[in-house]
Write a protein that holds these residues in place. Sequence first.
Motif, PDB file in Angstrom:
ATOM      1  N   GLY A   1       0.795  -1.230   0.000  1.00  0.00           N
ATOM      2  CA  GLY A   1       0.000   0.000   0.000  1.00  0.00           C
ATOM      3  C   GLY A   1       0.827   1.280   0.000  1.00  0.00           C
ATOM      4  O   GLY A   1       0.466   2.262  -0.639  1.00  0.00           O
TER       5      GLY A   1
ATOM      6  N   ASP B   1       9.804  -7.572  -3.049  1.00  0.00           N
ATOM      7  CA  ASP B   1       8.572  -8.009  -2.384  1.00  0.00           C
ATOM      8  C   ASP B   1       8.437  -9.515  -2.583  1.00  0.00           C
ATOM      9  O   ASP B   1       8.909 -10.057  -3.573  1.00  0.00           O
ATOM     10  CB  ASP B   1       7.340  -7.296  -2.959  1.00  0.00           C
ATOM     11  CG  ASP B   1       6.185  -7.287  -1.972  1.00  0.00           C
ATOM     12  OD1 ASP B   1       5.841  -6.201  -1.473  1.00  0.00           O
ATOM     13  OD2 ASP B   1       5.644  -8.380  -1.662  1.00  0.00           O
TER      14      ASP B   1
ATOM     15  N   ASP C   1       5.333 -11.088  -2.272  1.00  0.00           N
ATOM     16  CA  ASP C   1       3.911 -11.407  -2.357  1.00  0.00           C
ATOM     17  C   ASP C   1       3.326 -11.231  -3.754  1.00  0.00           C
ATOM     18  O   ASP C   1       3.960 -10.662  -4.627  1.00  0.00           O
ATOM     19  CB  ASP C   1       3.176 -10.458  -1.400  1.00  0.00           C
ATOM     20  CG  ASP C   1       1.957 -11.112  -0.798  1.00  0.00           C
ATOM     21  OD1 ASP C   1       1.694 -12.287  -1.115  1.00  0.00           O
ATOM     22  OD2 ASP C   1       1.263 -10.428  -0.018  1.00  0.00           O
TER      23      ASP C   1
ATOM     24  N   ARG D   1      -6.579  -0.206  -1.961  1.00  0.00           N
ATOM     25  CA  ARG D   1      -5.448   0.735  -1.963  1.00  0.00           C
ATOM     26  C   ARG D   1      -5.245   1.251  -3.374  1.00  0.00           C
ATOM     27  O   ARG D   1      -5.903   0.824  -4.314  1.00  0.00           O
ATOM     28  CB  ARG D   1      -4.147   0.032  -1.545  1.00  0.00           C
ATOM     29  CG  ARG D   1      -4.142  -0.426  -0.123  1.00  0.00           C
ATOM     30  CD  ARG D   1      -4.025  -1.910  -0.125  1.00  0.00           C
ATOM     31  NE  ARG D   1      -4.319  -2.462   1.173  1.00  0.00           N
ATOM     32  CZ  ARG D   1      -3.469  -3.180   1.838  1.00  0.00           C
ATOM     33  NH1 ARG D   1      -2.268  -3.381   1.362  1.00  0.00           N
ATOM     34  NH2 ARG D   1      -3.812  -3.683   2.984  1.00  0.00           N
TER      35      ARG D   1
ATOM     36  N   LYS E   1       3.870  -8.878  -7.034  1.00  0.00           N
ATOM     37  CA  LYS E   1       3.746  -7.414  -6.906  1.00  0.00           C
ATOM     38  C   LYS E   1       4.863  -6.720  -7.665  1.00  0.00           C
ATOM     39  O   LYS E   1       4.665  -5.657  -8.255  1.00  0.00           O
ATOM     40  CB  LYS E   1       3.752  -7.008  -5.431  1.00  0.00           C
ATOM     41  CG  LYS E   1       2.435  -7.338  -4.739  1.00  0.00           C
ATOM     42  CD  LYS E   1       2.437  -6.870  -3.288  1.00  0.00           C
ATOM     43  CE  LYS E   1       1.086  -7.167  -2.657  1.00  0.00           C
ATOM     44  NZ  LYS E   1       1.056  -6.867  -1.221  1.00  0.00           N
TER      45      LYS E   1
ATOM     46  N   ASN F   1      11.961 -13.054   0.026  1.00  0.00           N
ATOM     47  CA  ASN F   1      11.683 -12.704   1.416  1.00  0.00           C
ATOM     48  C   ASN F   1      13.006 -12.274   2.038  1.00  0.00           C
ATOM     49  O   ASN F   1      13.910 -13.099   2.202  1.00  0.00           O
ATOM     50  CB  ASN F   1      11.103 -13.918   2.147  1.00  0.00           C
ATOM     51  CG  ASN F   1      10.776 -13.603   3.592  1.00  0.00           C
ATOM     52  OD1 ASN F   1      11.199 -12.581   4.125  1.00  0.00           O
ATOM     53  ND2 ASN F   1      10.038 -14.471   4.233  1.00  0.00           N
ATOM     54  N   ILE F   2      13.125 -10.993   2.368  1.00  0.00           N
ATOM     55  CA  ILE F   2      14.426 -10.495   2.842  1.00  0.00           C
ATOM     56  C   ILE F   2      14.812 -11.047   4.216  1.00  0.00           C
ATOM     57  O   ILE F   2      15.932 -10.848   4.653  1.00  0.00           O
ATOM     58  CB  ILE F   2      14.491  -8.950   2.861  1.00  0.00           C
ATOM     59  CG1 ILE F   2      13.415  -8.367   3.778  1.00  0.00           C
ATOM     60  CG2 ILE F   2      14.420  -8.359   1.468  1.00  0.00           C
ATOM     61  CD1 ILE F   2      13.761  -6.976   4.262  1.00  0.00           C
TER      62      ILE F   2
ATOM     63  N   ASP G   1       5.473  -4.323   6.389  1.00  0.00           N
ATOM     64  CA  ASP G   1       4.433  -4.205   7.410  1.00  0.00           C
ATOM     65  C   ASP G   1       4.696  -5.084   8.624  1.00  0.00           C
ATOM     66  O   ASP G   1       3.763  -5.434   9.332  1.00  0.00           O
ATOM     67  CB  ASP G   1       3.066  -4.548   6.782  1.00  0.00           C
ATOM     68  CG  ASP G   1       3.065  -5.955   6.186  1.00  0.00           C
ATOM     69  OD1 ASP G   1       4.139  -6.593   6.137  1.00  0.00           O
ATOM     70  OD2 ASP G   1       1.989  -6.414   5.786  1.00  0.00           O
ATOM     71  N   ASN G   2       5.960  -5.492   8.823  1.00  0.00           N
ATOM     72  CA  ASN G   2       6.211  -6.329  10.005  1.00  0.00           C
ATOM     73  C   ASN G   2       7.599  -6.062  10.581  1.00  0.00           C
ATOM     74  O   ASN G   2       8.493  -5.572   9.892  1.00  0.00           O
ATOM     75  CB  ASN G   2       6.033  -7.821   9.681  1.00  0.00           C
ATOM     76  CG  ASN G   2       6.992  -8.273   8.589  1.00  0.00           C
ATOM     77  OD1 ASN G   2       8.126  -8.611   8.873  1.00  0.00           O
ATOM     78  ND2 ASN G   2       6.559  -8.222   7.331  1.00  0.00           N
TER      79      ASN G   2
HETATM   80  P1  ATP Z   1      -2.377  -6.864   4.062  1.00  0.00           P
HETATM   81  O1  ATP Z   1      -1.382  -7.379   5.079  1.00  0.00           O
HETATM   82  O2  ATP Z   1      -3.320  -5.858   4.622  1.00  0.00           O
HETATM   83  O3  ATP Z   1      -3.001  -7.916   3.234  1.00  0.00           O
HETATM   84  P2  ATP Z   1      -0.105  -6.232   2.414  1.00  0.00           P
HETATM   85  O4  ATP Z   1       0.467  -7.577   2.762  1.00  0.00           O
HETATM   86  O5  ATP Z   1      -0.176  -5.844   0.968  1.00  0.00           O
HETATM   87  O6  ATP Z   1      -1.529  -6.021   3.014  1.00  0.00           O
HETATM   88  P3  ATP Z   1       1.076  -3.671   2.982  1.00  0.00           P
HETATM   89  O7  ATP Z   1       1.278  -2.994   4.286  1.00  0.00           O
HETATM   90  O8  ATP Z   1       0.165  -3.040   1.994  1.00  0.00           O
HETATM   91  O9  ATP Z   1       0.722  -5.169   3.252  1.00  0.00           O
HETATM   92  O10 ATP Z   1       2.507  -3.772   2.272  1.00  0.00           O
HETATM   93  C1  ATP Z   1       3.629  -4.353   2.864  1.00  0.00           C
HETATM   94  C2  ATP Z   1       4.393  -5.081   1.772  1.00  0.00           C
HETATM   95  O11 ATP Z   1       5.629  -5.543   2.296  1.00  0.00           O
HETATM   96  C3  ATP Z   1       3.648  -6.294   1.240  1.00  0.00           C
HETATM   97  O12 ATP Z   1       3.539  -6.209  -0.161  1.00  0.00           O
HETATM   98  C4  ATP Z   1       4.524  -7.467   1.671  1.00  0.00           C
HETATM   99  O13 ATP Z   1       4.512  -8.521   0.738  1.00  0.00           O
HETATM  100  C5  ATP Z   1       5.892  -6.823   1.782  1.00  0.00           C
HETATM  101  N1  ATP Z   1       6.761  -7.553   2.715  1.00  0.00           N
HETATM  102  C6  ATP Z   1       6.541  -7.757   4.034  1.00  0.00           C
HETATM  103  N2  ATP Z   1       7.534  -8.494   4.565  1.00  0.00           N
HETATM  104  C7  ATP Z   1       8.425  -8.758   3.563  1.00  0.00           C
HETATM  105  C8  ATP Z   1       9.652  -9.476   3.485  1.00  0.00           C
HETATM  106  N3  ATP Z   1      10.161 -10.086   4.549  1.00  0.00           N
HETATM  107  N4  ATP Z   1      10.281  -9.554   2.287  1.00  0.00           N
HETATM  108  C9  ATP Z   1       9.763  -8.941   1.197  1.00  0.00           C
HETATM  109  N5  ATP Z   1       8.604  -8.242   1.213  1.00  0.00           N
HETATM  110  C10 ATP Z   1       7.925  -8.153   2.378  1.00  0.00           C
END
Ligand code: ATP
Length: 328
Positions: A46, A67, A69, A78, A90, A146-147, A182-183
């Motif tokens: 987002g 990314d 995902d 979004r 993505k 996945n980093i 987002d984590n």
């Molecule tokens: P939601 O969790 O609400 O379904 P989202 O997963 O798209 O939404 P956003 O906050 O919109 O979350 O975006 C965060 C992005 O960061 C996501 O596209 C997610 O795939 C990416 N992401 C999170 N952790 C990692 C990681 N370890 N490696 C690569 N990309 C990551």
Amino acid sequence: SKVKDMSSEVVDSNPYSRLMALQRMGIVENYERIREFSVAIVGVGGVGSVAAEMLTRCGIGRLLLYDYDKVELANMNRLFFRPEQVGMTKTDAAVQTLADINPDVVLEEINVWTISFNILRQKLLGGERRAYKCTRRYRFSSFTLNITTVQGFETFMSSLRNKSFRPSKEGSGVDLVLSCVDNYEARMAVNQACNELNQTWMESGVSEDAVSGHIQLLIPGETACFACAPPLVVASGVDERTLKREGVCAASLPTTMGVVAGLLVQNTLKYLLKFGQVSSYLGYNSLKDYFPTMAMKPNPQCSNAACLERQKECILAKPARDAAAKAK
Ligand code: ATP
């Protein structure tokens, strides 16, 4: 007599002329420099996808996107991704859209195949890697990165180190890293990489209830790193995953994410093009339209060894820095 006289209006269809006006008006000294900069965006969700679009429209030289995902229908509340992109990674979907908006930007989506494919390509074709549109370059788009995994982190690090785009410059191969994940684990992985590489980065986040967010500038050794001042829930030892209730998803709004992406890219432009005041930390509370700011010093007891190393270097370099500032 009501017909508007257009003869005095400057009609220019080149989008760059609007950006170059920033220079004519004295806001930016040299806008053209934007083409020399390279920015890595971790997380193309987002916030990250919108930040990537803004930087592309501003004419940034090179973007690296990371990314793991795929685009889902649930992402349509979004901005940026479109329903026909559902199922694509993505990074692939982003490159497709961004390359159409501004084909001049060198876009690199990083997946596990990218590094080996680039080496192979270089071996086969020889010579220098050229800047080219990469929509057709990555045929292995279902492999994402996945980093936080060992291999993902190594690929992330080596892609940041790759200096083929800016061989004459000091430091790593990018000017800035933007964290739009987002984590906590992913943020800590970006923090680790940037501390090890002495790489300046900006962190961003939106709250679970979607009504507030923040951006933060992190300069290794000079400002607090992400481990120097962990979020309260982490500092108090609560596992982030236990906060997520089964079957209950986080809220999200295109407005808050768009605002945070805008704040992040505005700070990025100010940092890269050296204008205005670069924010150390800028919060956004949409319920009260409150924008808190603050600056955070590094923690001498930080748990991150690379951060402590950078802090030491900073202390040693301080007298020379102060003397140079005085001489100006
Ligand atoms: P939601 O969790 O609400 O379904 P989202 O997963 O798209 O939404 P956003 O906050 O919109 O979350 O975006 C965060 C992005 O960061 C996501 O596209 C997610 O795939 C990416 N992401 C999170 N952790 C990692 C990681 N370890 N490696 C690569 N990309 C990551």
